[in-house]
Design an enzyme around this catalytic site. Structure first.
Site, mmCIF file in Angstrom:
data_model
loop_
_atom_site.group_PDB
_atom_site.id
_atom_site.type_symbol
_atom_site.label_atom_id
_atom_site.label_comp_id
_atom_site.label_asym_id
_atom_site.label_seq_id
_atom_site.Cartn_x
_atom_site.Cartn_y
_atom_site.Cartn_z
ATOM 1 N N LEU A 1 -7.512 32.429 13.294
ATOM 2 C CA LEU A 1 -6.032 31.571 14.045
ATOM 3 C C LEU A 1 -5.464 32.792 14.116
ATOM 4 O O LEU A 1 -4.028 33.137 14.813
ATOM 5 C CB LEU A 1 -6.531 30.802 13.466
ATOM 6 C CG LEU A 1 -5.242 29.078 15.236
ATOM 7 C CD1 LEU A 1 -6.098 29.908 15.750
ATOM 8 C CD2 LEU A 1 -5.600 28.154 13.892
ATOM 9 N N CYS A 2 -5.051 33.825 12.868
ATOM 10 C CA CYS A 2 -3.936 34.151 12.270
ATOM 11 C C CYS A 2 -3.769 35.527 13.168
ATOM 12 O O CYS A 2 -3.248 36.158 13.572
ATOM 13 C CB CYS A 2 -4.225 34.703 10.542
ATOM 14 S SG CYS A 2 -5.163 34.673 10.112
ATOM 15 N N THR A 3 -4.502 35.677 13.841
ATOM 16 C CA THR A 3 -5.154 36.895 14.656
ATOM 17 C C THR A 3 -4.106 36.590 16.075
ATOM 18 O O THR A 3 -3.323 37.491 16.152
ATOM 19 C CB THR A 3 -6.600 37.789 14.627
ATOM 20 O OG1 THR A 3 -7.097 38.364 13.619
ATOM 21 C CG2 THR A 3 -6.442 38.712 16.440
ATOM 22 N N ASN B 1 -0.402 36.420 15.276
ATOM 23 C CA ASN B 1 0.656 36.989 15.307
ATOM 24 C C ASN B 1 -0.096 38.701 15.556
ATOM 25 O O ASN B 1 1.007 39.366 15.488
ATOM 26 C CB ASN B 1 0.653 37.214 13.036
ATOM 27 C CG ASN B 1 1.150 35.793 12.796
ATOM 28 O OD1 ASN B 1 2.956 35.708 13.409
ATOM 29 N ND2 ASN B 1 0.867 35.291 12.109
ATOM 30 N N CYS C 1 -5.049 28.700 9.430
ATOM 31 C CA CYS C 1 -5.948 29.219 9.531
ATOM 32 C C CYS C 1 -7.186 29.220 8.520
ATOM 33 O O CYS C 1 -6.600 30.039 6.822
ATOM 34 C CB CYS C 1 -5.230 30.853 9.530
ATOM 35 S SG CYS C 1 -6.187 32.090 9.798
#
Lengths: 448, 182
Positions: free
Chosen positions: A215-217, A220, B110
């Site tokens: 999700l972070c990739t 951001n 996350c």
């Protein structure tokens, strides 16, 4: 040009099936050891054997054609989908004028008209719309599905039809499942004898996991066009919710919106390669289908149906993989059963209970004290009137509080009767167990 | 390999069912979640809430960290377990607005095991521990809330103050956080 075996005369019949007769009325070196050559074999195949094909898509069209030409005359087909333009390159029972109509209905009509003597019954519905009685009426089920959920469902259904006498499988309750699957140039065909060989659930980890990105990739540090599309799909859609509905991958408006937003994001991060088709592919998880792979896998499945229905030959044991990305490669191996399989290792055990007036806490005492179970703190659930019910769960405070009242209720009050199934989870067993209530002396008025 | 003699019987529509009657067999997902829930071994900082105890597929997890930046806070997560569990992970969202590098303002979390690193051998308990860990060790390397991550990386004191401000209820930058102290 002569239609395939169109005439009904005896000579024609003789000619139409003469090749099958050679296989079914004579013995040979590759025959099943118990095979008994006889005209009865062909007779059974044509007159009695009832097949269910699940899915009338790429594999389903091939399967129905193969099975019907093989002599099977009573075929049912289930499919919940309607025909789309993009199906026509490989789902050859459909024409442009059929777009928007039920796949099952159009396919059934095509086969029944084209192949004399064969009758295909269509079901324009979901597999979940039918119950045990429906599925029990078939000899063999063949699936050409594109979904793991559906595979698991039919697998679970066929396993639930098994009946055991004193823990031994009653083979007359067994309905084989022949499962085909393809993905581009790769495919597989397998024979599942529920309760005997590895089932879908046993080999669940063979299915490739869905491609997911951290999700972070996505949020951001996107690097791929797919990251931008996923961002719009996972985060932006729920934030902006342009139509106030979940994403519908078949709605061109939705795809367009995602395409535009993903484009904006790609520009922002200097990423190239977003196309409308890629968006469609990522949103709908599309894997390009290859007609020849479908043909090979369906043929392998149809052959297995023929072998099982006639016992003329040892069936595939039990998993064939096929790959024609570079040349042709196949390999067959014996997928093993999983000892603690959630679906097929479940042999329901009976638990003896005095009668319907026994309380739930009495049942729990039996489960904890009977040497057959010796449980520690069992949690019990059941399906009552088609609805899941949590009867008692001691380990979770919030559930325990709400279900504590059930302990003092009688089984009768809870809607449980002789033969009712309960799910019991306990730390003493790796799986949830299924137990069947057996009342010692059912009152007379309940006898049937 | 068996020979299926049994196949050679005429099957009839509407054949009377054996005594299991009209019961639906529980799905594999249902069997598995029953086991997962019954075996929940919650750390003392965590609690579950089942609005409908008959529905084990929908519930909330409340985490009240007793150490770290988020000590004293109370954070609620919604769990939705789908029909493809455990092949697919449950959907988990944070329902309490929180100033956290790995949780965004929409509640997306996350955590690797919720997406790319999910395996069917993992359980609801694994997720509970994963979430609890996020509060003990917020990870600025993989940010979902980029601003919070930058502050954590560059100025731990300021980050700690921001977390406190948010938990007491107030603005951090232009974002308002509702009070979530116990």
């Amino acid at each position: 040009m002569d239609k395939m075996g169109s005439g009904e005369g005896p000579d024609n019949l003789q000619y139409r099936w003469c090749h099958l007769r050679k296989v079914l009325e004579r013995t040979g070196p590759f025959c099943h050891p118990d095979f008994e050559p006889s005209p009865d074999n062909l007779n059974f195949l044509m007159e009695s054997c009832k097949l269910l094909v699940i899915g009338a898509g790429g594999l389903g069209c091939e399967l129905m054609k193969d099975l019907a030409l093989m002599g099977f005359k009573d075929i049912h087909v289930i499919d919940m989908d309607t025909i789309e333009l993009s199906n026509l390159n490989r789902q050859f029972l459909f024409r442009r004028r059929d777009i928007g109509q039920s796949k099952a209905e159009v396919a059934a009509k095509f086969i029944s008209t084209r192949i004399p003597g064969c009758h295909v019954t269509p079901h324009f519905s979901k597999i979940q719309d039918f119950d045990e009685t429906f599925y029990r009426s078939f000899h063999i089920v063949i699936s050409g599905l594109d979904s793991i959920v559906a595979r698991r469902w039919i697998n679970g259904m066929l396993i639930s039809l098994l009946s055991y006498k004193d823990g031994v499988l009653d083979q007359s309750s067994l309905i084989p499942l022949i499962d085909g699957g393809t993905e581009g140039f790769k495919g597989n065909a397998r024979v599942i004898l529920p309760g005997i060989t590895a089932c879908i659930e046993c080999t669940l980890d063979l299915f490739p996991p869905q491609v997911t990105y951290p999700l972070c990739t996505i949020a951001n540090t996107p690097r791929l066009p797919e990251h931008c599309i996923e961002y719009v799909k996972v985060i932006q859609w729920s934030k902006e919710n342009p139509w106030d509905v979940p994403i519908d991958g078949d709605d061109p408006q939705h795809i367009n919106w995602i395409y535009e937003k993903a484009m904006e994001r790609a520009v922002q991060f200097g990423i190239q390669g977003i196309t409308y088709r890629l968006v469609q592919g990522v949103v709908k998880n599309i894997i390009p289908a290859v007609a020849s792979t479908n043909a090979v896998v369906a043929a392998a499945c149809a052959t297995e149906v023929f072998k099982l229905a006639t016992s003329c030959c040892v069936p595939l044991d039990n998993y064939m993989v096929f790959n024609d990305v570079d040349g042709i490669y196949t390999y067959t191996y014996q997928a093993e059963r999983k000892e603690d399989c959630l679906a097929c290792s479940q042999v329901p055990t009976t638990v003896d209970i005095p009668g319907p007036e026994a309380k739930l806490e009495d049942l729990i005492t039996v489960l904890c004290e009977s040497p057959k179970f010796l449980m520690k703190s069992p949690g019990l659930t059941a399906t009552i009137d088609g609805k899941n019910r949590t009867l008692y769960m001691p380990t979770v405070a919030s559930i325990e509080e709400k279900t504590r009242v059930n302990l003092k209720k009688s089984l009768n009050e809870l809607g449980l009767e002789d033969g009712s199934q309960l799910m019991v989870a306990d730390s003493t067993s790796p799986n949830t167990l299924i137990i069947i209530l057996k009342f010692a002396s059912p009152p007379d008025f309940e006898m049937e | 390999m068996i020979k299926l003699f049994s196949l050679k019987q005429q099957k009839k529509d509407g054949e009377t069912a054996p005594k299991t009657g009209n019961q639906k067999k529980p799905s594999a997902a249902q069997l598995r979640i029953t086991k997962d829930i019954n075996e929940l071994n919650l750390p003392k900082t965590c609690n579950t809430e089942f609005p409908d105890p008959d529905d084990l597929l929908t519930f909330k997890l409340i985490i009240c960290p007793d150490e770290g930046f988020y000590r004293g806070g109370r954070f609620s997560f919604s769990f939705k377990v789908g029909p493809n569990y455990p092949h697919e992970p449950p959907k988990v969202k944070c329902e309490t607005p929180v100033y956290h590098p790995n949780i965004d303002l929409e509640g997306n979390v996350c955590l690797n095991i919720l997406r790319e690193d999910w395996k069917p051998v993992l359980t609801i308990n694994s997720i509970v521990y994963g979430l609890q860990y996020l509060f003990l060790e917020p990870n600025p390397e993989d940010p979902l809330n980029k601003e919070a991550a930058e502050v954590l990386q560059n100025n731990r004191r300021l980050f700690e103050q921001n977390v406190q401000k948010a938990m007491r209820g107030g603005y951090v930058g232009s974002v308002y956080f509702e009070r979530c102290l116990k």
